[in-house]
Design a protein around this motif. Sequence first.
Motif, PDB file in Angstrom:
ATOM      1  N   ILE A  66      39.982  91.114  94.864  1.00 22.33           N
ATOM      2  CA  ILE A  66      39.295  91.795  93.764  1.00 22.33           C
ATOM      3  C   ILE A  66      40.293  92.259  92.709  1.00 22.33           C
ATOM      4  O   ILE A  66      40.068  92.125  91.502  1.00 22.33           O
ATOM      5  CB  ILE A  66      38.489  92.992  94.291  1.00 22.33           C
ATOM      6  CG1 ILE A  66      37.288  92.506  95.112  1.00 22.33           C
ATOM      7  CG2 ILE A  66      38.023  93.905  93.149  1.00 22.33           C
ATOM      8  CD1 ILE A  66      36.548  93.611  95.827  1.00 22.33           C
ATOM      9  N   HIS A  67      41.432  92.791  93.161  1.00 23.27           N
ATOM     10  CA  HIS A  67      42.394  93.393  92.240  1.00 23.27           C
ATOM     11  C   HIS A  67      43.365  92.378  91.642  1.00 23.27           C
ATOM     12  O   HIS A  67      44.098  92.732  90.697  1.00 23.27           O
ATOM     13  CB  HIS A  67      43.192  94.488  92.964  1.00 23.27           C
ATOM     14  CG  HIS A  67      42.393  95.726  93.243  1.00 23.27           C
ATOM     15  ND1 HIS A  67      41.426  95.773  94.227  1.00 23.27           N
ATOM     16  CD2 HIS A  67      42.410  96.954  92.667  1.00 23.27           C
ATOM     17  CE1 HIS A  67      40.889  96.992  94.248  1.00 23.27           C
ATOM     18  NE2 HIS A  67      41.458  97.712  93.313  1.00 23.27           N
ATOM     19  N   TRP A  68      43.403  91.174  92.152  1.00 25.20           N
ATOM     20  CA  TRP A  68      44.402  90.196  91.734  1.00 25.20           C
ATOM     21  C   TRP A  68      44.404  90.005  90.218  1.00 25.20           C
ATOM     22  O   TRP A  68      45.447  90.064  89.569  1.00 25.20           O
ATOM     23  CB  TRP A  68      44.152  88.867  92.445  1.00 25.20           C
ATOM     24  CG  TRP A  68      45.015  87.732  91.966  1.00 25.20           C
ATOM     25  CD1 TRP A  68      44.642  86.710  91.154  1.00 25.20           C
ATOM     26  CD2 TRP A  68      46.401  87.527  92.264  1.00 25.20           C
ATOM     27  NE1 TRP A  68      45.692  85.860  90.936  1.00 25.20           N
ATOM     28  CE2 TRP A  68      46.789  86.346  91.608  1.00 25.20           C
ATOM     29  CE3 TRP A  68      47.336  88.219  93.018  1.00 25.20           C
ATOM     30  CZ2 TRP A  68      48.076  85.829  91.682  1.00 25.20           C
ATOM     31  CZ3 TRP A  68      48.632  87.710  93.096  1.00 25.20           C
ATOM     32  CH2 TRP A  68      48.994  86.536  92.441  1.00 25.20           C
ATOM     33  N   GLU A  69      43.229  89.778  89.644  1.00 30.25           N
ATOM     34  CA  GLU A  69      43.178  89.498  88.218  1.00 30.25           C
ATOM     35  C   GLU A  69      43.379  90.747  87.360  1.00 30.25           C
ATOM     36  O   GLU A  69      43.594  90.641  86.149  1.00 30.25           O
ATOM     37  CB  GLU A  69      41.852  88.821  87.863  1.00 30.25           C
ATOM     38  CG  GLU A  69      41.746  87.389  88.360  1.00 30.25           C
ATOM     39  CD  GLU A  69      40.703  87.247  89.452  1.00 30.25           C
ATOM     40  OE1 GLU A  69      39.831  88.117  89.522  1.00 30.25           O
ATOM     41  OE2 GLU A  69      40.780  86.274  90.226  1.00 30.25           O
ATOM     42  N   HIS A  70      43.310  91.931  87.962  1.00 26.67           N
ATOM     43  CA  HIS A  70      43.528  93.167  87.198  1.00 26.67           C
ATOM     44  C   HIS A  70      44.965  93.275  86.699  1.00 26.67           C
ATOM     45  O   HIS A  70      45.245  94.062  85.790  1.00 26.67           O
ATOM     46  CB  HIS A  70      43.208  94.385  88.055  1.00 26.67           C
ATOM     47  CG  HIS A  70      41.768  94.466  88.440  1.00 26.67           C
ATOM     48  ND1 HIS A  70      41.258  95.522  89.166  1.00 26.67           N
ATOM     49  CD2 HIS A  70      40.724  93.636  88.228  1.00 26.67           C
ATOM     50  CE1 HIS A  70      39.969  95.323  89.378  1.00 26.67           C
ATOM     51  NE2 HIS A  70      39.622  94.184  88.818  1.00 26.67           N
ATOM     52  N   ALA A  71      45.865  92.518  87.322  1.00 26.85           N
ATOM     53  CA  ALA A  71      47.281  92.580  86.922  1.00 26.85           C
ATOM     54  C   ALA A  71      47.579  91.717  85.703  1.00 26.85           C
ATOM     55  O   ALA A  71      48.708  91.740  85.196  1.00 26.85           O
ATOM     56  CB  ALA A  71      48.167  92.146  88.096  1.00 26.85           C
ATOM     57  N   ARG A  72      46.599  90.961  85.232  1.00 30.18           N
ATOM     58  CA  ARG A  72      46.826  90.152  84.043  1.00 30.18           C
ATOM     59  C   ARG A  72      47.214  91.046  82.865  1.00 30.18           C
ATOM     60  O   ARG A  72      46.671  92.135  82.694  1.00 30.18           O
ATOM     61  CB  ARG A  72      45.558  89.363  83.678  1.00 30.18           C
ATOM     62  CG  ARG A  72      45.188  88.277  84.658  1.00 30.18           C
ATOM     63  CD  ARG A  72      43.853  87.642  84.293  1.00 30.18           C
ATOM     64  NE  ARG A  72      42.788  88.641  84.279  1.00 30.18           N
ATOM     65  CZ  ARG A  72      41.983  88.869  83.253  1.00 30.18           C
ATOM     66  NH1 ARG A  72      42.143  88.191  82.121  1.00 30.18           N
ATOM     67  NH2 ARG A  72      41.028  89.771  83.325  1.00 30.18           N
ATOM     68  N   PRO A  73      48.145  90.602  82.029  1.00 32.49           N
ATOM     69  CA  PRO A  73      48.519  91.396  80.850  1.00 32.49           C
ATOM     70  C   PRO A  73      47.316  91.649  79.960  1.00 32.49           C
ATOM     71  O   PRO A  73      46.513  90.755  79.695  1.00 32.49           O
ATOM     72  CB  PRO A  73      49.562  90.512  80.146  1.00 32.49           C
ATOM     73  CG  PRO A  73      50.103  89.623  81.223  1.00 32.49           C
ATOM     74  CD  PRO A  73      48.952  89.368  82.145  1.00 32.49           C
ATOM     75  N   TYR A  74      47.196  92.874  79.490  1.00 28.47           N
ATOM     76  CA  TYR A  74      46.082  93.264  78.625  1.00 28.47           C
ATOM     77  C   TYR A  74      46.555  93.248  77.173  1.00 28.47           C
ATOM     78  O   TYR A  74      47.545  93.902  76.828  1.00 28.47           O
ATOM     79  CB  TYR A  74      45.603  94.664  79.008  1.00 28.47           C
ATOM     80  CG  TYR A  74      44.490  95.209  78.145  1.00 28.47           C
ATOM     81  CD1 TYR A  74      43.177  94.810  78.366  1.00 28.47           C
ATOM     82  CD2 TYR A  74      44.753  96.099  77.100  1.00 28.47           C
ATOM     83  CE1 TYR A  74      42.139  95.305  77.572  1.00 28.47           C
ATOM     84  CE2 TYR A  74      43.727  96.595  76.313  1.00 28.47           C
ATOM     85  CZ  TYR A  74      42.424  96.197  76.554  1.00 28.47           C
ATOM     86  OH  TYR A  74      41.411  96.679  75.775  1.00 28.47           O
TER      87      TYR A  74
END
Length: 386
Positions: free
Chosen positions: A65-73
Amino acid sequence: MNSSVSGHPARLDPIPGILEILDRAAMTGTNKLGLLLTLIDLAPALEGDAPSVTQTRIAKRYLEIHWEHARPYPYGGRTVTLRQSSARKRRGDGTVADDTTAMQEIHGLRELLECGDRGDLREKPLEIVERRLDGTDLQSEWNEAFETALAKVRANLLRNPVRLLQRLPGDPEPFLYDVTSDNSALTFLPGVAQSLTRFAGVLRPLIEFRFAQAVMRINRESLQLPINDVYSHLFGRDRVMPSPKMREGLVEIQRGRCIFTNVRLSKTGGSLDHVVPWSRARLSQVENFVMTTLSVNSSKSDSLPAPAAMERWFQHIDTNSGELQECADEHGWLTDFDSVRRVALHIYRALDASTGVWDFEHGIQPLGVDGKRAVLGLLSSPASST
C-alpha cells in the motif's frame, strides 16, 4: 455501540468502531490509518467467520500500500518527499528518523533499484516489481533487502498500530481483532472480516481521505498542499493501470468487442474496467481487466456485475485464459484468476440481496436472492475458471 454489561467496557461494532478511530484516535502519523487500509484489503481474501492472518502477511500488504507513496511529489517546479510521521525518533547510531519505519525502508528499496539500474521499476506496484526482478541479477540482493524491510515493518506494526489501534476513549474491548498469544497473527473477531468486506466501498475512501489530511498536516511546516492533489498522489488508481500497449493487447484478445455488450471497440479507444471494482478490492490481476466502451464503463462505474454480466466475464476468461496469460507475461503483469474469483466470492457472500448491481441491459438493479444464489454458484466452482 453495544452497551456494557456488569461494569465491563462496551464492545463497539466494527464499522462504528472504525469511525470512532477516524474521529477520536490519537495519531502522530499514518500508521493506524495504514493498518486499517491493510485490514480492509485483506478481509475479502480470508476464509471463515473469525479468520487469522499472519503478521508477515499484514506487513507485506502494508508495504504494498505504501510503496507508491514514496514517489517524488511535484511541488513548485521541483520534487519533494512527503513525510508520514511528525515524530522524530533517535536511532541507536545517533541519527534521527523523521518518517515512519515503512517509508524509511521503502526509500531504501527504491534506492536499491536505482543503484541496480532498475530505476524504471520504482514507479510500478510492488507486486509488479517483484515479478519483473524474477530471474534477474538483482533478484537475490532484492530478496534479502526486502525480507529485512519486511521484518522491520512487522516488528514496528506490532509495537504501535496493532496494539494501539483499538485503544479509544472509554477503553472499549477489542472490536476488530485479537492478537494471538505468540504475537504471530491477528484473529478477526466473528463477523468482522465480513463487515469490512461488505462496507469496503464506503470505508476505504473515508480512511484514504483522512490519510491524505494527515499527510498534509505533517508536511504543512514546509509545504502548502492541496488536498485533492495529495489524495490523487497517494491513492489515485492511474499508477496501477496497464500501459496503453497492454490495453491494445486486451482489445485484441476480446476480438475488438466489449465482452458485455458486443459493441465494437477501436484498438486504442476502449475504456479499461475493473470487473470487481477497485473501490471494493485492490485486484490488479489481468483477469480483472476488461476493455469496454466509455459509456459502459461510466454506467457500471464502481458497481459489481449482475449475474448475466458475471456469466459473460466467466465466458471471456474460459475462452481466452491462454491469451490473457501470454499478455500478462509479455508486459510483466500479474495473473491469477483463482485469487480474483475467491475475493469476488467473499464480496458477494457479504452482500445484502437488496444491493444494486450493474446489468448491461437495465443498468443498476437489486441483486436479489436468486441473483445472489446464481452468482455464488458461478464463483464457487473453481472448474469454471480453467
